[in-house]
Motif scaffolding. Structure first.
Motif, PDB file in Angstrom:
ATOM      1  N   THR A 169       0.856  -1.215  -0.197  1.00 52.23           N
ATOM      2  CA  THR A 169       0.048  -0.107   0.024  1.00 52.23           C
ATOM      3  C   THR A 169       0.882   1.217  -0.073  1.00 52.23           C
ATOM      4  O   THR A 169       0.394   2.338  -0.847  1.00 52.23           O
ATOM      5  N   GLN A 170       1.885   1.215   0.778  1.00 52.07           N
ATOM      6  CA  GLN A 170       2.676   2.400   0.871  1.00 52.07           C
ATOM      7  C   GLN A 170       3.540   2.638  -0.337  1.00 52.07           C
ATOM      8  O   GLN A 170       3.531   3.985  -0.796  1.00 52.07           O
ATOM      9  N   GLU A 171       4.054   1.711  -0.993  1.00 53.20           N
ATOM     10  CA  GLU A 171       4.482   2.035  -2.357  1.00 53.20           C
ATOM     11  C   GLU A 171       3.654   2.263  -3.281  1.00 53.20           C
ATOM     12  O   GLU A 171       3.875   3.069  -4.246  1.00 53.20           O
ATOM     13  N   TRP A 172       2.455   1.705  -3.439  1.00 55.22           N
ATOM     14  CA  TRP A 172       1.685   2.401  -4.386  1.00 55.22           C
ATOM     15  C   TRP A 172       0.985   3.646  -4.237  1.00 55.22           C
ATOM     16  O   TRP A 172       0.931   4.399  -4.813  1.00 55.22           O
ATOM     17  N   ALA A 173       0.772   3.922  -2.687  1.00 59.19           N
ATOM     18  CA  ALA A 173       0.619   5.378  -2.498  1.00 59.19           C
ATOM     19  C   ALA A 173       1.605   6.315  -3.076  1.00 59.19           C
ATOM     20  O   ALA A 173       1.271   7.421  -3.453  1.00 59.19           O
ATOM     21  N   THR A 174       2.805   6.111  -2.829  1.00 61.62           N
ATOM     22  CA  THR A 174       3.883   6.810  -3.289  1.00 61.62           C
ATOM     23  C   THR A 174       4.110   7.094  -4.750  1.00 61.62           C
ATOM     24  O   THR A 174       4.296   7.948  -5.313  1.00 61.62           O
ATOM     25  N   ASN A 175       3.649   5.755  -5.466  1.00 63.57           N
ATOM     26  CA  ASN A 175       3.642   5.884  -6.934  1.00 63.57           C
ATOM     27  C   ASN A 175       2.458   6.837  -7.498  1.00 63.57           C
ATOM     28  O   ASN A 175       2.855   7.652  -8.328  1.00 63.57           O
ATOM     29  N   LEU A 176       1.354   6.922  -6.726  1.00 59.28           N
ATOM     30  CA  LEU A 176       0.290   7.661  -7.080  1.00 59.28           C
ATOM     31  C   LEU A 176       0.768   8.959  -7.108  1.00 59.28           C
ATOM     32  O   LEU A 176       0.411  10.221  -7.784  1.00 59.28           O
ATOM     33  N   LEU A 177       1.383   9.411  -5.770  1.00 61.36           N
ATOM     34  CA  LEU A 177       1.937  10.616  -5.338  1.00 61.36           C
ATOM     35  C   LEU A 177       2.834  11.218  -6.424  1.00 61.36           C
ATOM     36  O   LEU A 177       2.842  12.391  -7.134  1.00 61.36           O
ATOM     37  N   THR A 178       3.745  10.354  -6.807  1.00 56.98           N
ATOM     38  CA  THR A 178       5.008  10.773  -7.758  1.00 56.98           C
ATOM     39  C   THR A 178       4.242  11.083  -9.173  1.00 56.98           C
ATOM     40  O   THR A 178       4.495  12.084  -9.750  1.00 56.98           O
ATOM     41  N   GLU A 179       3.483  10.052  -9.629  1.00 57.82           N
ATOM     42  CA  GLU A 179       2.761  10.250 -11.160  1.00 57.82           C
ATOM     43  C   GLU A 179       1.949  11.460 -10.793  1.00 57.82           C
ATOM     44  O   GLU A 179       1.938  12.367 -12.014  1.00 57.82           O
TER      45      GLU A 179
END
Length: 524
Positions: free
Chosen positions: A7-17
């Motif tokens: 979840t944290q990695e996916w949330a970070t990916n969403l933030l970055t993109e």
């Protein structure tokens, strides 16, 4: 590692993109985002607020400095006339004339949008809660003053008065309104404000408790907003608040409902949809899809590899807020629901209801049948408006069918709502629709999505629709018409950027029978 641990990695990916995309629109000289519709270099307020929160979350180079600049600019542009209906609201864009002048008359949801108090106000609260050490004290003071003003202004809203439609059943702004009022009241020791937030929240909760559903039911966009706002209830409100007591439960139950209606094979939530900005979640960007991204990863979510090319792309701007809250929000969803977002659990039915007074005579009765590659969902209703509680036939979809096609794309059919009352039943491969108040002039308009690239370009009958056989029986005249609504031609305009074929069934001339249509679907 379980999928939950990602979840944290996916949330970070969403933030970055989402931030990388928004960076391209940022005008550092102005301290605003350019309009996401790129309208002659004008700017936009709401998306700028969301971007500012993302800047604080990213906190690289001069991100904090730019975030503070944006916040200060938004506060300067807040409407200041206490006697106006739009007091405490925020400009749509900073270049606009003064709302309420003869040359720029006030028009709700046009020259001013009362829901922006909630969108910007909740974003300010999120920034103050999540990043207090990054924001200068004098800016925090001005943010609290702005929040006080927006709460006062929001209290002017009364459903049915001055063209306003804010009732507790208007879920997404109602949940935001209650939260901002309750949070600001506690911060500033304003007991009346606190009490008003609690009272309004209880009205929302009472409607929800009837069937554990949001009144604004099953919307890819607005269920996403409601879940965002309920997360603020659960994370930031104390246990002494009804919001703190109920937020987590309402999130869990809302996701249970959405999960039961989600087909992971089609990557779509089955209908009916109270308010939709498209007919296939793989082709228009929904806030709910951003939340699913953080739960099962982008590749399994209804998100294009390039989200900014999708319909309704501007909602990608709320990505930073979804990402910031995801690590907390996602802990509130049960494993069965998360699993259903990842893998379709098998053929099943769903029966529930939702209630939106003052528009509904009785609760809307909702039923759906979901199989691996075909879903059918519909609702029976009796209302005093046409187009659902939003009074918009272009977004109200009371009967929806979706199916998988050979190339992996999704075909769809929706009933274009033109009536105040509908009786709908759903079964295995069957959709039955009756207009109880209909007559010989009634018509059923079925909007059907265009075929995939491998399918026929021209559609003259059901036989030309790709991936499914459709038969129609009932009291309707069996002779039907087919017309096309396209981007640059046809007999009508697109709806929410989607092209479609319109299959229209009228009644036999002089018929005295009740309008009834039974549609049967078989995958091919």
């Amino acid at each position: 590692m379980t999928r939950r641990d990602d979840t944290q990695e996916w949330a970070t990916n969403l933030l970055t993109e989402s931030m990388n995309w928004l960076d391209m629109y940022y005008d550092a000289d102005a301290g605003y985002l350019y309009s996401l519709d790129a309208t002659a270099l004008t700017h936009e307020t709401r998306a700028s607020a969301w971007y500012a929160a993302g800047l604080l979350a990213r906190n690289e180079v001069d991100d904090v400095e730019q975030a503070v600049k944006i916040v200060e600019n938004i506060i300067v542009g807040q409407h200041k006339n206490v006697s106006s209906q739009w007091f405490g609201d925020y400009q749509i864009y900073p270049e606009e004339p003064t709302v309420g002048t003869a040359q720029y008359p006030p028009k709700i949801y046009n020259s001013w949008d009362p829901n922006w108090r909630g969108f910007v106000g909740t974003t300010f609260v999120l920034m103050l809660e999540e990043f207090p050490t990054l924001i200068p004290n004098d800016t925090k003071t001005r943010m609290l003053e702005s929040l006080y003003n927006t709460t006062i202004g929001d209290s002017y809203r009364v459903g049915g008065v001055d063209d306003d439609n804010l009732y507790p059943a208007y879920s997404n702004p109602s949940i935001m309104r209650a939260f901002v009022s309750g949070w600001v009241g506690r911060q500033l020791n304003e007991s009346n404000m606190t009490a008003a937030g609690e009272t309004y929240a209880q009205d929302v909760i009472d409607l929800f408790n009837r069937a554990n559903t949001l009144s604004e039911f099953n919307s890819g966009t607005y269920a996403g907003v409601s879940l965002y706002a309920l997360t603020l209830w659960a994370k930031y409100m104390p246990e002494s608040s009804v919001m703190g007591q109920n937020g987590a439960r309402m999130i869990k139950e809302t996701w249970k409902s959405l999960g039961s209606l989600y087909n992971a094979n089609l990557r779509n939530v089955a209908g009916p949809w109270d308010r939709s900005y498209g007919y296939d979640m793989n082709r228009y960007l929904s806030i709910l899809a951003l939340q699913i991204w953080t739960l099962v990863g982008k590749e399994k979510a209804p998100i294009n590899g390039k989200p900014y090319v999708m319909g309704h792309k501007n909602d990608f701007a709320i990505g930073p807020l979804v990402a910031i809250l995801a690590p907390f929000h996602n802990t509130l969803i049960d494993n069965t629901t998360v699993s259903s977002l990842d893998t379709f659990p098998g053929t099943h039915t769903v029966n529930t209801s939702a209630f939106s007074p003052p528009y509904d005579t009785y609760p809307r009765n909702i039923s759906a049948w979901l199989s691996p590659n075909l879903t059918i969902g519909a609702e029976s209703f009796s209302e005093n408006v046409i187009g659902g509680p939003a009074k918009n036939p272009n977004s109200f979809n009371p009967a929806v069918v979706q199916w998988g096609r050979a190339d992996g794309s999704v075909g769809w059919l929706t009933l274009y709502s033109q009536v105040m009352e509908l009786n709908a039943t759903v079964g295995e491969g069957v959709l039955s629709l009756t207009y109880p108040q209909g007559n010989s002039t009634s018509a059923f308009q079925f909007l059907v999505g265009t075929n995939s690239k491998r399918g026929k370009r021209d559609v003259a009958s059901w036989a030309d629709v790709e991936g499914v056989n459709v038969t129609v029986q009932g009291t309707v005249d069996p002779a039907y018409s087919v017309s096309f609504s396209g981007l640059v031609g046809g007999s009508g305009d697109t709806i929410n950027d989607f092209e479609f074929w319109n299959f229209t069934y009228g009644m036999p001339e002089g018929s005295t029978e009740t309008p009834y249509a039974k549609l049967s679907f078989e995958l091919v």
